[in-house]
Motif scaffolding. Sequence first.
Motif, PDB file in Angstrom:
ATOM      1  N   ILE A  29      37.526  50.809  61.843  1.00  0.00           N
ATOM      2  CA  ILE A  29      36.878  51.945  61.195  1.00  0.00           C
ATOM      3  C   ILE A  29      37.366  52.029  59.754  1.00  0.00           C
ATOM      4  N   GLU A  30      36.445  51.961  58.812  1.00  0.00           N
ATOM      5  CA  GLU A  30      36.787  51.951  57.392  1.00  0.00           C
ATOM      6  C   GLU A  30      35.937  52.967  56.643  1.00  0.00           C
ATOM      7  N   ALA A  31      36.589  53.823  55.840  1.00  0.00           N
ATOM      8  CA  ALA A  31      35.866  54.853  55.102  1.00  0.00           C
ATOM      9  C   ALA A  31      35.001  54.273  53.989  1.00  0.00           C
ATOM     10  N   ALA A  32      35.454  53.193  53.353  1.00  0.00           N
ATOM     11  CA  ALA A  32      34.679  52.579  52.281  1.00  0.00           C
ATOM     12  C   ALA A  32      33.549  51.734  52.863  1.00  0.00           C
ATOM     13  N   ARG A  33      32.625  51.354  51.994  1.00  0.00           N
ATOM     14  CA  ARG A  33      31.504  50.513  52.424  1.00  0.00           C
ATOM     15  C   ARG A  33      31.864  49.029  52.401  1.00  0.00           C
ATOM     16  N   GLN A  34      33.076  48.736  52.021  1.00  0.00           N
ATOM     17  CA  GLN A  34      33.526  47.354  51.872  1.00  0.00           C
ATOM     18  C   GLN A  34      34.937  47.227  52.404  1.00  0.00           C
ATOM     19  N   ALA A  35      35.212  46.169  53.138  1.00  0.00           N
ATOM     20  CA  ALA A  35      36.562  45.913  53.632  1.00  0.00           C
ATOM     21  C   ALA A  35      37.415  45.338  52.496  1.00  0.00           C
ATOM     22  N   GLY A  36      38.724  45.383  52.681  1.00  0.00           N
ATOM     23  CA  GLY A  36      39.632  44.776  51.712  1.00  0.00           C
ATOM     24  C   GLY A  36      40.642  45.727  51.115  1.00  0.00           C
ATOM     25  N   GLY A  37      40.350  47.042  51.140  1.00  0.00           N
ATOM     26  CA  GLY A  37      41.317  48.004  50.619  1.00  0.00           C
ATOM     27  C   GLY A  37      41.615  47.787  49.150  1.00  0.00           C
ATOM     28  N   ARG A  38      42.889  47.615  48.818  1.00  0.00           N
ATOM     29  CA  ARG A  38      43.314  47.444  47.427  1.00  0.00           C
ATOM     30  C   ARG A  38      43.259  45.999  46.964  1.00  0.00           C
ATOM     31  N   ALA A  39      42.632  45.120  47.763  1.00  0.00           N
ATOM     32  CA  ALA A  39      42.477  43.715  47.383  1.00  0.00           C
ATOM     33  C   ALA A  39      41.085  43.267  47.814  1.00  0.00           C
ATOM     34  N   ARG A  40      40.095  43.594  46.991  1.00  0.00           N
ATOM     35  CA  ARG A  40      38.702  43.359  47.370  1.00  0.00           C
ATOM     36  C   ARG A  40      37.888  42.971  46.129  1.00  0.00           C
ATOM     37  N   ARG A  41      36.676  42.496  46.400  1.00  0.00           N
ATOM     38  CA  ARG A  41      35.764  42.104  45.331  1.00  0.00           C
ATOM     39  C   ARG A  41      35.253  43.333  44.573  1.00  0.00           C
ATOM     40  N   LEU A  42      35.039  43.127  43.282  1.00  0.00           N
ATOM     41  CA  LEU A  42      34.472  44.169  42.428  1.00  0.00           C
ATOM     42  C   LEU A  42      33.509  43.490  41.468  1.00  0.00           C
ATOM     43  N   ASP A  43      32.296  44.001  41.375  1.00  0.00           N
ATOM     44  CA  ASP A  43      31.316  43.457  40.433  1.00  0.00           C
ATOM     45  C   ASP A  43      31.354  44.261  39.144  1.00  0.00           C
ATOM     46  N   ILE A  44      31.495  43.567  38.028  1.00  0.00           N
ATOM     47  CA  ILE A  44      31.481  44.243  36.731  1.00  0.00           C
ATOM     48  C   ILE A  44      30.303  43.722  35.923  1.00  0.00           C
ATOM     49  N   GLU A  45      29.783  44.563  35.055  1.00  0.00           N
ATOM     50  CA  GLU A  45      28.660  44.195  34.198  1.00  0.00           C
ATOM     51  C   GLU A  45      29.124  44.197  32.747  1.00  0.00           C
ATOM     52  N   HIS A  46      28.738  43.141  32.054  1.00  0.00           N
ATOM     53  CA  HIS A  46      29.104  43.039  30.634  1.00  0.00           C
ATOM     54  C   HIS A  46      28.057  42.201  29.923  1.00  0.00           C
ATOM     55  N   ARG A  47      27.503  42.754  28.870  1.00  0.00           N
ATOM     56  CA  ARG A  47      26.487  42.066  28.064  1.00  0.00           C
ATOM     57  C   ARG A  47      25.333  41.548  28.925  1.00  0.00           C
ATOM     58  N   GLY A  48      24.907  42.384  29.859  1.00  0.00           N
ATOM     59  CA  GLY A  48      23.758  42.039  30.680  1.00  0.00           C
ATOM     60  C   GLY A  48      24.050  41.086  31.822  1.00  0.00           C
ATOM     61  N   GLN A  49      25.301  40.726  32.022  1.00  0.00           N
ATOM     62  CA  GLN A  49      25.671  39.827  33.112  1.00  0.00           C
ATOM     63  C   GLN A  49      26.521  40.570  34.141  1.00  0.00           C
ATOM     64  N   THR A  50      26.410  40.148  35.395  1.00  0.00           N
ATOM     65  CA  THR A  50      27.234  40.698  36.470  1.00  0.00           C
ATOM     66  C   THR A  50      28.202  39.635  36.934  1.00  0.00           C
ATOM     67  N   TRP A  51      29.485  39.976  36.889  1.00  0.00           N
ATOM     68  CA  TRP A  51      30.528  39.024  37.266  1.00  0.00           C
ATOM     69  C   TRP A  51      31.301  39.554  38.468  1.00  0.00           C
ATOM     70  N   PRO A  52      31.430  38.750  39.527  1.00  0.00           N
ATOM     71  CA  PRO A  52      32.290  39.152  40.650  1.00  0.00           C
ATOM     72  C   PRO A  52      33.746  38.900  40.306  1.00  0.00           C
ATOM     73  N   VAL A  53      34.542  39.957  40.272  1.00  0.00           N
ATOM     74  CA  VAL A  53      35.983  39.825  40.028  1.00  0.00           C
ATOM     75  C   VAL A  53      36.693  40.526  41.189  1.00  0.00           C
ATOM     76  N   ASP A  54      37.836  41.110  40.931  1.00  0.00           N
ATOM     77  CA  ASP A  54      38.577  41.830  41.963  1.00  0.00           C
ATOM     78  C   ASP A  54      39.032  43.172  41.403  1.00  0.00           C
ATOM     79  N   ASN A  55      39.371  44.093  42.311  1.00  0.00           N
ATOM     80  CA  ASN A  55      39.848  45.390  41.831  1.00  0.00           C
ATOM     81  C   ASN A  55      41.287  45.314  41.327  1.00  0.00           C
ATOM     82  N   GLY A  56      41.836  44.151  41.296  1.00  0.00           N
ATOM     83  CA  GLY A  56      43.162  43.883  40.754  1.00  0.00           C
ATOM     84  C   GLY A  56      43.467  42.413  40.926  1.00  0.00           C
ATOM     85  N   GLN A  57      44.091  41.811  39.918  1.00  0.00           N
ATOM     86  CA  GLN A  57      44.414  40.387  39.994  1.00  0.00           C
ATOM     87  C   GLN A  57      45.612  40.183  40.899  1.00  0.00           C
ATOM     88  N   HIS A  58      45.434  39.454  41.996  1.00  0.00           N
ATOM     89  CA  HIS A  58      46.518  39.177  42.930  1.00  0.00           C
ATOM     90  C   HIS A  58      46.841  37.683  42.922  1.00  0.00           C
TER      91      HIS A  58
END
Length: 435
Positions: A29-58
Amino acid sequence: MRVGIVGAGWAGCAAAVQAMRQGHEVQLIEAARQAGGRARRLDIEHRGQTWPVDNGQHILIGAYTQTQQLMRELGLQPEQHLQRLPLSLTFADGLGLQLPRWPRWAPPTGAVALGVLNARGWRWPDKLALLKCAWQWQRAGFACEAHTTVAQLCEGLTAVVTRELIEPLCVAALNTPAQRASGQVFLRVLRDALFDSPGGSDLLLPTTDLSQLLPDAALRALQQGGQAARLGARVLDLQASGRQWALQIQQDGATSEERFDALVLACPAGEAMRLVQGLPGAARWKDQADALAYEAIATVYAWAPGARLNQPMVALREGEQAPAQFVFDRGQLGGPAGLLAFVVSASPSDRPALQAGVLAQASRQLGLHGLEVAQTVIERRATFACTPALLRPPMQILTGDDRLLACGDYVQGPYPATLEGAVRSGLAAGQALGR
């Protein structure tokens, strides 16, 4: 036995997989819509592009054996998802410590000694003082008084070694400055990484996003095993109901009650405290969890066309207008070319000042003058402060009762708040449920 796992971070995923192996019926059971907690994928947008990164570099290290083993058991090959490099704490000017590639059959102490002797920018008194301290730590069994800080532990070292090796290594491993960090935990990490096993000190840098690295594979394994994983489901309340536990769960606007024979709280400590606050016998565990202090970690993603480092990870010198300790070249780690990730452990919370400091640091130390901030992620409660003689809450929330357990990188264990600590804690909780 029907087992509920509350929280789908790395600890919760490991606990769910282990409980399934033990033959239990599992619901994750997970409250967020994505598993991984504090180590998960994060999509960022910059200059019209979407890049999959992480919510913190591990990063991981070779000594993190349980995480690598779990990856293999979930069908992932660490060699395909992690770039293995010898330990390098070198700066952009090439100075610092670089361990050599070392055969697996040879004692790892040889690699440490050779790396220290060949460290660039260190004088012979610097090198000899470090080797002497390392020999003393090894002779003492990598143990010290519980109240010893890392700074006190390293008083025999020179200022150069302290500044260019101990302080960045301490803040990277424990996310706590050396003046406040536990010498006992620091020695445990040094022992496992540098002295116990061949390749233990190797850097394992993820070349895929963190969700792919373990959480997504764990969810697939649970699904294939006929187990349930509920994302976007928040536990509102926990109550004892005879020999079972009753959870009030809210999902998509509807509330339902689920009963379980055993529960594993793999959520953050604050959420676990909220759920157990009314349970008889949980006051001591709650007090221990409540006593934890936390440190923030910031990751500043910055981009410029053509930006590239001479290696995937470079150490940075801290100081005024220089907050980051390390920078990673995401272009060399499977990401878009020109994207760099600056890591600021024990981070201040002033976002504009932090970003300005990182850009100034990149200009002075890396010679990169045209960087633009693409995204800054600040995890304000990223890790607990790993201080001397810290009393962390145990796995058993109720003394002598294995039906209500906690797991996570903050629970009692040998490691600081790391991915390996989370995985080991989850596996231990799943194992404690029995068959």
